[in-house]
Design a protein around this motif. Structure first.
Motif, short mmCIF file in Angstrom:
data_model
loop_
_atom_site.label_atom_id
_atom_site.label_comp_id
_atom_site.label_asym_id
_atom_site.label_seq_id
_atom_site.Cartn_x
_atom_site.Cartn_y
_atom_site.Cartn_z
N CYS A 1 20.29 19.52 78.62
CA CYS A 1 19.87 18.32 79.21
C CYS A 1 20.62 17.32 78.94
O CYS A 1 21.01 16.37 79.69
N GLY A 2 20.87 17.11 77.56
CA GLY A 2 21.77 15.78 77.10
C GLY A 2 23.14 15.61 77.76
O GLY A 2 23.49 14.93 78.16
N ALA A 3 23.58 16.93 77.51
CA ALA A 3 25.02 17.06 78.07
C ALA A 3 25.30 17.00 79.66
O ALA A 3 26.49 16.54 80.27
N SER A 4 24.21 17.62 80.31
CA SER A 4 24.38 17.73 81.74
C SER A 4 23.49 16.74 82.67
O SER A 4 24.01 16.47 83.88
N GLY A 5 22.76 15.76 81.87
CA GLY A 5 21.81 14.93 82.57
C GLY A 5 20.78 15.29 83.25
O GLY A 5 20.08 14.71 84.17
N MET A 6 20.71 16.74 83.22
CA MET A 6 19.39 17.22 83.93
C MET A 6 18.14 17.13 83.27
O MET A 6 18.20 16.65 81.91
N ILE B 1 28.39 29.27 86.62
CA ILE B 1 28.44 30.30 85.75
C ILE B 1 29.69 30.61 85.17
O ILE B 1 30.12 30.69 83.94
N GLN B 2 31.11 30.49 86.02
CA GLN B 2 32.14 30.79 85.47
C GLN B 2 33.10 29.35 85.21
O GLN B 2 33.97 29.31 84.41
N THR B 3 32.44 28.38 85.98
CA THR B 3 33.32 27.11 85.92
C THR B 3 32.65 26.10 84.75
O THR B 3 33.40 25.04 84.32
N GLY B 4 31.49 26.54 84.43
CA GLY B 4 30.79 25.44 83.40
C GLY B 4 31.24 25.65 81.85
O GLY B 4 32.13 26.49 81.70
N ILE B 5 30.54 24.96 81.11
CA ILE B 5 31.05 24.84 79.56
C ILE B 5 32.19 24.50 79.20
O ILE B 5 32.93 25.30 78.44
N ALA B 6 32.84 23.55 79.82
CA ALA B 6 34.22 23.10 79.42
C ALA B 6 35.25 23.61 80.13
O ALA B 6 36.47 23.28 79.72
N ARG B 7 35.13 24.63 80.96
CA ARG B 7 36.09 25.60 81.42
C ARG B 7 37.08 24.75 82.04
O ARG B 7 38.31 25.25 81.94
N THR B 8 36.66 23.83 82.86
CA THR B 8 37.90 23.11 83.83
C THR B 8 38.29 21.85 83.33
O THR B 8 38.73 21.11 83.85
N GLY B 9 37.87 21.59 81.80
CA GLY B 9 38.20 20.03 81.35
C GLY B 9 37.15 18.93 81.52
O GLY B 9 37.29 18.14 81.19
N ARG B 10 36.10 19.49 82.09
CA ARG B 10 35.00 18.62 81.93
C ARG B 10 33.49 19.72 81.55
O ARG B 10 33.68 20.73 81.56
N PHE B 11 32.73 18.98 80.83
CA PHE B 11 31.75 19.71 80.49
C PHE B 11 31.15 20.81 81.65
O PHE B 11 30.89 21.86 81.46
N THR C 1 31.14 19.90 73.27
CA THR C 1 30.77 18.33 73.64
C THR C 1 31.18 17.48 72.70
O THR C 1 30.99 16.28 72.63
N ALA C 2 32.05 17.88 71.56
CA ALA C 2 32.72 16.96 70.62
C ALA C 2 33.67 16.13 71.14
O ALA C 2 34.24 16.60 72.21
N ALA D 1 21.23 30.74 69.18
CA ALA D 1 21.73 30.26 68.02
C ALA D 1 23.23 30.06 67.99
O ALA D 1 24.07 29.04 67.84
N GLY D 2 23.91 31.18 69.00
CA GLY D 2 25.22 31.03 69.15
C GLY D 2 25.59 30.03 70.22
O GLY D 2 26.62 29.12 70.11
N ALA D 3 24.82 29.74 71.32
CA ALA D 3 24.96 28.67 72.41
C ALA D 3 24.92 27.52 71.66
O ALA D 3 25.62 26.45 72.24
N ASN D 4 24.08 27.09 70.68
CA ASN D 4 24.10 25.91 70.02
C ASN D 4 25.38 25.70 69.44
O ASN D 4 25.55 24.41 69.33
N VAL D 5 25.99 26.62 68.80
CA VAL D 5 27.38 26.21 68.29
C VAL D 5 28.25 26.03 69.12
O VAL D 5 29.09 24.88 69.32
#
Length: 396
Positions: A92-97, A229-239, A304-305, A294-298
């Protein structure tokens, strides 16, 4: 160590025949490098179809997963647990949701989004209004359950499994076409899209189209669902990839790279949709599993660093530059953002390039007629250079 032939025989005898596998068996690896049973190494430009976001066997990720597995592997969603709650707050913090529902896959996340959109309109407009249809885009891909296949805008997936779920209308990514569709039929509750259509051929949507669509959807009280699902989590150069265009979706779905290689899905809700689902409306036995979380937290801590997303963008541009430098005459087009790239070649098909590349020690993917690159976000420049050199040898 079993021989490859023994592994293949066992696989063919006992695993359902739903995959056309390449003749290789990976047994270990590190970051962007796989090792097969014979000891041969491969540069990984696929990251398990975009899931190994921190590469293979990342030390911090592995330690967190191992510790959680040895502490408590599961407790069910009837109870609270700190690992899952921490991941929800980070997302929620990283996405604003505002809220998160956890599942096990991208298809499950999209199922949750579809149910939420339909319930939103049911609650607000009533059953008589029949606002239950969803616009999805031609060339889209949203999953392999019957409903998410129904939402997928590719005819090749609409075979065998009849009857498919009703209520999906396919449009081209054209704002006028979508407006006309809505005007002709006032029963829409949502538009669902990928900002880059991965399985459709790595086809980016225009930022201006996304902004115009957001404005129109809000004016009609139609929810905007972005499948990340494929584009998220920094894949495209944004979170999240929609952040390039500055839009604010009502629902966002995540999976693949979120778990760093373990199964997880997430459906994120903004202030407009956060209270749509209530007790009993939806659920999942394994969703939010502590080991996956636990893996996703890492993963989230890493991506997001400061500077991480910018480095992903730089690596993507570096790959484009090196490909043009070494294979410029063979390449007709490179599409995509960050470390999600689609490449069209002149003299060989995508299937030929991926198959021959594997023989030369580089792992790649296809997306329709294109070669698709989804390397680990942590891939080094040395690994990039080595992988491209191995790709170049396919054309030698």
């Amino acid at each position: 160590m079993k021989s490859f032939d023994a592994i293949k025989k066992q696989d063919n005898e006992f695993i359902a025949n739903t995959y056309s596998r390449f003749d290789v068996s990976f047994v270990s690896g590190k970051n962007a490098r796989f090792i097969d049973e014979s000891g041969k190494d491969y540069i990984d430009f696929g990251s398990g179809i975009g899931t190994n976001s921190l590469g293979i066997a990342n030390a911090e990720w592995a330690e967190a997963v191992s510790l959680q597995a040895s502490t408590m592997q599961h407790c069910s969603n009837l109870y609270y647990n700190p690992v899952t709650a921490a991941l929800a707050e980070k997302l929620c913090g990283a996405s604003g949701m505002k809220k998160v529902f956890f599942g096990n896959s991208g298809a499950e996340a999209n199922e949750c989004a579809i149910k939420t959109a339909r319930k939103y309109s049911f609650d607000k407009y009533g059953a008589a209004a029949c606002r239950n249809k969803i616009i999805t885009l031609v060339n889209s891909f949203h999953g392999r359950t019957v409903t998410t296949l129904s939402a997928t805008g590719q005819d090749v997936f609409h075979n065998y499994f009849f009857p498919f779920t009703d209520g999906f209308v396919f449009c081209l990514p054209d704002i006028d076409a979508i407006k006309n569709t809505v005007k002709e039929d006032g029963h829409f509750c949502a538009v669902m899209l990928e900002t880059i259509q991965g399985e459709g051929g790595v086809l980016p949507l225009e930022d201006e189209f996304l902004r115009e669509l957001e404005t129109f959807a809000k004016s009609e009280d139609i929810l905007l669902i972005v499948d990340e699902i494929q584009t998220g989590i920094a894949r495209t150069g944004r979170f999240l990839s929609y952040m390039h265009s500055g839009i604010s979706p009502d629902i966002v779905t995540l999976a693949k790279g979120l778990g760093g290689g373990l199964p997880i899905g997430a459906c994120l809700f903004n202030g407009k949709t956060e209270k749509v689902l209530s007790f009993g409306d939806h659920g999942s036995t394994f969703g939010g599993n502590p080991v996956s979380c636990a893996g996703a937290n890492v993963v989230l801590d890493k991506v997001t660093a400061n500077g991480f997303c910018e480095e992903v963008a730089k690596k993507g541009e570096y790959i484009k530059m090196k490909l043009k430098e070494k294979l410029g005459e063979e390449i007709t087009e490179i599409r995509g953002r960050g470390l999600m790239l689609g490449i069209d070649f002149r003299s060989k098909t995508a299937k030929e390039i991926v198959s021959e590349g594997l023989k030369n020690g580089v792992v790649m993917l296809t997306a329709k007629k294109s070669v698709r690159l989804l390397p680990p976000l942590t891939i080094t420049y040395d690994e990039i250079d080595e992988g491209i050199n191995r790709l170049v040898s396919v054309f030698a």
